[in-house]
Design a protein around this motif. Structure first.
Motif, PDB file in Angstrom:
ATOM      1  N   ILE A 160       0.632  -1.244   0.057  1.00  0.00           N
ATOM      2  CA  ILE A 160       0.049   0.078  -0.027  1.00  0.00           C
ATOM      3  C   ILE A 160       0.752   1.286   0.155  1.00  0.00           C
ATOM      4  O   ILE A 160       0.524   2.253   0.605  1.00  0.00           O
TER       5      ILE A 160
ATOM      6  N   TYR B  19      -1.229   2.439  -3.199  1.00  0.00           N
ATOM      7  CA  TYR B  19      -2.170   3.239  -2.525  1.00  0.00           C
ATOM      8  C   TYR B  19      -3.009   3.878  -3.809  1.00  0.00           C
ATOM      9  O   TYR B  19      -4.405   3.999  -3.843  1.00  0.00           O
TER      10      TYR B  19
ATOM     11  N   GLU C 251      -6.880   3.180  -4.415  1.00  0.00           N
ATOM     12  CA  GLU C 251      -7.901   4.192  -4.474  1.00  0.00           C
ATOM     13  C   GLU C 251      -8.879   4.390  -5.960  1.00  0.00           C
ATOM     14  O   GLU C 251      -9.960   4.379  -5.884  1.00  0.00           O
TER      15      GLU C 251
ATOM     16  N   LYS D  15       0.906   2.492   7.430  1.00  0.00           N
ATOM     17  CA  LYS D  15       0.499   2.882   6.376  1.00  0.00           C
ATOM     18  C   LYS D  15      -0.941   2.212   5.987  1.00  0.00           C
ATOM     19  O   LYS D  15      -1.884   2.748   5.503  1.00  0.00           O
TER      20      LYS D  15
ATOM     21  N   THR E  29      -3.581   4.315   8.079  1.00  0.00           N
ATOM     22  CA  THR E  29      -3.762   5.523   7.363  1.00  0.00           C
ATOM     23  C   THR E  29      -4.858   5.399   6.202  1.00  0.00           C
ATOM     24  O   THR E  29      -5.492   6.121   6.017  1.00  0.00           O
ATOM     25  N   ALA E  30      -4.547   4.186   5.380  1.00  0.00           N
ATOM     26  CA  ALA E  30      -5.241   4.059   4.053  1.00  0.00           C
ATOM     27  C   ALA E  30      -6.456   3.650   4.361  1.00  0.00           C
ATOM     28  O   ALA E  30      -7.547   4.250   3.712  1.00  0.00           O
ATOM     29  N   GLN E  31      -6.568   2.790   5.487  1.00  0.00           N
ATOM     30  CA  GLN E  31      -8.157   2.358   5.710  1.00  0.00           C
ATOM     31  C   GLN E  31      -8.949   3.558   6.057  1.00  0.00           C
ATOM     32  O   GLN E  31     -10.232   3.655   6.254  1.00  0.00           O
TER      33      GLN E  31
ATOM     34  N   SER F 126      -8.594   6.360   5.248  1.00  0.00           N
ATOM     35  CA  SER F 126      -9.029   7.463   4.124  1.00  0.00           C
ATOM     36  C   SER F 126      -9.790   6.743   3.127  1.00  0.00           C
ATOM     37  O   SER F 126     -10.335   7.489   2.416  1.00  0.00           O
TER      38      SER F 126
ATOM     39  N   CYS G  61      -7.341  -5.269   6.583  1.00  0.00           N
ATOM     40  CA  CYS G  61      -5.827  -5.074   6.486  1.00  0.00           C
ATOM     41  C   CYS G  61      -5.235  -6.131   7.255  1.00  0.00           C
ATOM     42  O   CYS G  61      -5.351  -6.340   8.624  1.00  0.00           O
TER      43      CYS G  61
END
Length: 250
Positions: A15, A20, A24, A42, A45-47, A49, A56
């Motif tokens: 990711i 990422y 997206e 990471k 943060t991705a989850q 957003s 994850c």
């Protein structure tokens, strides 16, 4: 046929910058994302957003023997998957005289052997949906080579070679598998390389000059991933798609 991913379940390993962008785009196209990475920060943060990330899981790709258990954990949540994208990898810049076995093996484990192991695990009966498509991120370095990157370039070349054979074995299961060879792309890995070379160095400048359409963006690679995952590419398997700003033709 278009880029239709509504309710498709996509497993994504990595990711980072390109990963990422892939997550997206596929999420915006309707996918459910299941993420593997060693960096829990990471992933968190991705989850936060991206609401379409459903899972994850921490995965240490250097420990290839642990991957099968990790994949079982993911599939217990996701059920059969529709696509897999391998965006993980490390680069290793060291002169050939320092390319000892242990260092080479670590790069090969993370960049190549883990990819093959994940593919092996997800292509077992009951693990995949109809018309599973698999995409691995290779590199133009697999074809051109780079100074002080013997391990990295070899790992990406190994991926391309393996995919040509794996494609023939998986075709009877209606599974396609391809790789993408990105050119120089604006990612954290690229910016680290820029620091190593020095942005004013002739070596760094020459890398960019060959790529005459300019620096790739992560979104450029993500668009190509979506194409190869979709039915629009249903007749493509065992191939390596260059997304390199012209680098391989210069």
């Amino acid at each position: 046929m278009d880029l239709e991913f509504t309710n498709k379940k996509i497993l994504l390993a990595g990711i980072g910058g390109i990963g990422y962008a892939v997550a997206e785009l596929l999420g915006k196209l309707g996918s459910e994302l299941y993420i593997l990475d060693i960096n829990t920060e990471k992933m968190t943060t991705a989850q936060q957003s991206l609401s379409f990330i459903k899972y994850c899981g921490k995965c240490n790709l250097s420990d290839v023997n642990s991957i099968e258990g990790t994949i079982k954990d993911v599939l217990a949540v996701s059920g059969p998957i529709d696509g897999f994208v391998f965006c993980s990898g490390i680069t290793s810049s060291r002169p050939f005289k320092m390319a000892k076995y242990e260092a080479m093996l670590n790069v090969m484990n993370i960049n190549f052997f883990s990819f093959v192991e994940i593919v092996r695990c997800i292509t077992k009966k009951g693990c995949y949906a109809d018309n599973l498509s698999i995409v691995g991120l290779s590199s133009v370095g697999a074809i051109l080579g780079n100074p002080s990157q013997t391990a990295y370039c070899a790992s990406k070349a190994a991926m391309n070679g393996a995919v040509r054979s794996i494609a023939k074995e998986l075709a009877p299961k209606s599974i396609r598998i391809n790789t993408i060879a990105p050119g120089t792309t604006d990612t954290p890995m690229f910016r680290e390389a820029e620091k190593d070379f020095g942005s004013d160095s002739s070596a760094f400048a020459s890398r960019l000059e060959r790529q005459y359409l300019g620096l790739c963006k992560p979104e450029d690679i993500a668009n190509s991933v979506a194409f190869l995952l979709s039915n629009m590419s249903r007749m493509i398997t065992g191939s390596c798609l260059g997304v390199d700003g012209g680098k391989l033709t210069s």
